[in-house]
Write a protein that holds these residues in place. Structure first.
Motif: not given
Lengths: 310, 356
Positions: A40, A227-228, A230-231, B147, B150-151
């Motif tokens: 992460l 983070w995007i 990761l998605a 996720l 966090l978004m």
């Protein structure tokens, strides 16, 4: 309202630029997750890459060396995560978060004297004749080298994972680490290598933000792109080609909302800036809703520590 | 050769000494980092780790910083116990401040003892509802709560910017995107309780809630179910625990706690709602939760230590020209060391004799 400024060709060129950092980070994370590790810390590795790339590029006056420096920076900082999770068996979720927090801090520390400087310009591909073609030239022959590299990288990852023995071994340690260990493979070493590859890719993606897209250094400039990414790996169901699709789709949304802001549409810019994050959530929901399918796609050992007891 | 050998039982001694080892290791490695930056390491470490607990003025700021960290970490730790990873406390903190702050701004001309409790309630609801988004998406659609939560931090950050530009902007503020100051407005300013340590009504509330969390985890069946879910989800299901309920409860509690922390920050310290209201407490609280071993007492201590680094870091910025980011590096480093040392709880290092 004047929509004529939204030329489709120009938008697609911008879209590819916005998508490339996500694409690079996501393809790296895909390999990491295929090896059974959930890192992460992508956001942290990206921002380290962004600052390392920037510092190297400014000091050597070479954007290419900057990209190299970013990859090294990302890989080095990912080793912290690798040592902790692989040899000290720490919780991957917590360690990944620590990597992000640490990365954001150390990047701010490293970059504090580089605010407001302009980095050297990245060259663009310019093929005599081809780049001047109408539409096609702009679409295919006028990008910077990183964009082509990112697509080559996706192909290479696909080929490696699906067509080589080493790729099969990597996937085996992600699907069943005990079996891979029993066959004599060093699961920890394989995962260590995958994590470093992911770090280098994330670093490269970060440097693309600071050297090409913005191009400037500001604290926290990756703004959740990690983070995007990761998605996007979840969206892509761990398939390299679908990472391209996902990243370009997000690039499109980003560019669309930016152009709408530039047009001075009557919605506040802050609301438009939310859209990439909201779309990420929607996409995650759609991809995860079918539990059976979602669990089939994910590597079976994702996020679990491996310790050989004998 | 050294090798790791699994202990028959987790070591109780190591469970409590590893956080202390992590803090000490951070001091040592941080000292080396300071030398590399050309800063006197002893001075810097004194400022960051000792001065905040000695100097009377610093002490009066201690719980101003520690209370939100502890309150958020307390909520998060309950979820982490159950394996519910709420990473979006920062967003819930912001949404709580908006919800509670909006009530305070709407009732600007009203006075009454009930005003602050009402705002606190609104903030808790705001934070909890924001946390219900990842909860519902997790329960209903199996979406990863890490996720999604966090978004939602990024969504909340943009939302507070929009609110401060729009509906909640101070009409007499010369168009600046900032709300009226709720801290400098008597009816909505948090009263002090124990100013020598910086404990205001919010700090008191934090201590009460911490005691409740202790009770929940130690004595209540729900606390047992939460811990069981974290340690063995399968066993929990056989025991009749419904995983969806645990997800909703954990996210709800942590969201409400973060939301309240947001309101206390607004009415006790920050005063105004603006685009840079979020200070990253929601993320630092994750470190606090882990450093405190996910237990209420541990979190109290860890929150005080990390609040000290914030206060000491601010002073070091003046005295030693230490960059602000150095504190974040320290906090991240502390978590790294803690996670690294954690192996000593379940494993011991053994010298391997080579068989002849």
């Amino acid at each position: 309202m004047d929509f004529s400024s939204l030329s489709p060709v120009a938008m697609i060129v911008l879209l590819v630029g916005a998508a490339t950092p996500i694409l690079l980070a996501a393809i790296g994370e895909l390999v990491v997750e295929k090896a059974g590790v959930l890192n992460l810390g992508v956001e942290g590795m990206m921002i380290i890459g962004a600052v390392c790339g920037f510092i190297v590029a400014v000091n050597t006056d070479s954007p290419m060396l900057g990209l190299l420096g970013a990859m090294v920076g990302g890989a080095v900082v990912s080793m912290l995560f690798a040592v902790l999770t692989q040899y000290l068996l720490s919780n991957q979720v917590a360690t990944g978060l620590a990597l992000t927090l640490f990365g954001l801090g150390i990047a701010a520390l490293m970059g504090s004297s580089y605010n407001g400087i302009r980095p050297p310009r990245m060259v663009r591909l310019d093929v005599e004749g081809l780049s001047d073609l109408p539409v096609v030239g702009k679409l295919f022959f006028s990008h910077d080298p990183v964009i082509y590299l990112s697509l080559v990288l996706v192909f290479a990852v696909w080929y490696f994972l699906n067509r080589t023995r080493a790729g099969l071994v990597l996937r085996a340690s992600g699907e069943n680490h005990d079996a891979a260990h029993a066959l004599g493979y060093n699961v920890q070493l394989i995962r260590f290598g995958a994590i470093m590859f992911g770090g280098a890719c994330a670093g490269l993606g970060g440097a693309y933000v600071s050297l090409v897209r913005v191009p400037q250094w500001t604290e926290g400039m990756t703004a959740g792109v990690g983070w995007i990414a990761l998605a996007i790996v979840v969206f892509a169901a761990w398939k390299p080609w679908r990472v391209v699709l996902g990243a370009y789709m997000f690039g499109g949304i980003t560019i669309l909302q930016l152009s709408l802001q530039a047009l001075g549409i009557s919605i506040s810019g802050a609301y438009l800036s939310m859209t990439p994050y909201i779309v990420t959530i929607v996409v995650l929901v759609i991809m995860s809703a079918d539990r059976k399918k979602a669990s089939l796609n994910a590597p079976a050992c994702l996020g679990t520590s491996f310790h050989a007891s004998h | 050769m050294l090798r790791l050998e699994q202990r028959p039982q987790p070591s109780g001694l190591m469970l409590y000494t590893t956080p202390i080892m992590a803090v000490l290791a951070t001091m040592i490695v941080g000292g080396v980092l300071f030398i590399a930056m050309g800063i006197n390491p002893f001075k810097a470490i004194y400022l960051l780790f000792i001065d905040p607990f000695v100097d009377p003025y610093n002490l009066s700021q201690l719980f101003v910083k520690a209370s939100p960290l502890i309150l958020i970490a307390m909520g998060l730790s309950i979820g982490f116990r159950a394996g519910v990873w709420n990473i979006g406390a920062e967003g819930q903190f912001i949404m709580g401040a908006i919800a509670g702050g909006a009530v305070g701004l709407a009732l600007w001309d009203v006075e009454g003892w009930w005003l602050l409790p009402l705002m606190t309630l609104a903030a808790a609801l705001g934070g909890a509802l924001w946390a219900m988004i990842p909860a519902v998406l997790k329960i209903r659609f199996n979406a990863n709560e890490i996720l999604v939560s966090l978004m939602l931090v990024y969504v909340a950050e943009n939302f507070i910017a929009a609110m401060a530009q729009g509906p909640l902007r101070d009409p007499n503020g010369f168009g600046r995107p900032v709300s009226k100051n709720l801290e400098r407005h008597d009816p909505t300013s948090l009263p002090d309780v124990f100013p020598a340590l910086g404990i205001d009504a919010g700090g008191l509330m934090m201590l009460i809630l911490l005691a409740l969390a202790f009770f929940l985890l130690q004595k209540h069946a729900l606390g047992f179910q939460i811990k069981l879910t974290g340690e063995s989800p399968r066993a929990a299901r056989f025991a009749g625990v419904r995983p969806g309920v645990i997800v909703a409860v954990c996210l709800g509690i942590s969201g409400a706690a973060a939301g309240m922390a947001g309101l206390f920050e607004l009415t006790g310290a920050a005063g105004t709602l603006s685009a840079d209201f979020g200070l990253g407490y929601g993320f630092t609280a994750i470190i606090v939760a882990f450093l405190g071993r996910l237990t209420p007492v541990g979190i109290l201590l860890a929150g005080v230590v990390l609040a000290g680094t914030y206060i000491g870091g601010e002073n070091a910025q003046f005295v030693l020209k230490l960059p602000a980011a150095a504190v974040t590096v320290f906090q991240g480093m502390m978590l790294f060391f803690l996670l690294g040392f954690e192996i000593l709880i379940n494993y011991r290092v053994k010298r391997l004799r080579r068989a002849a």
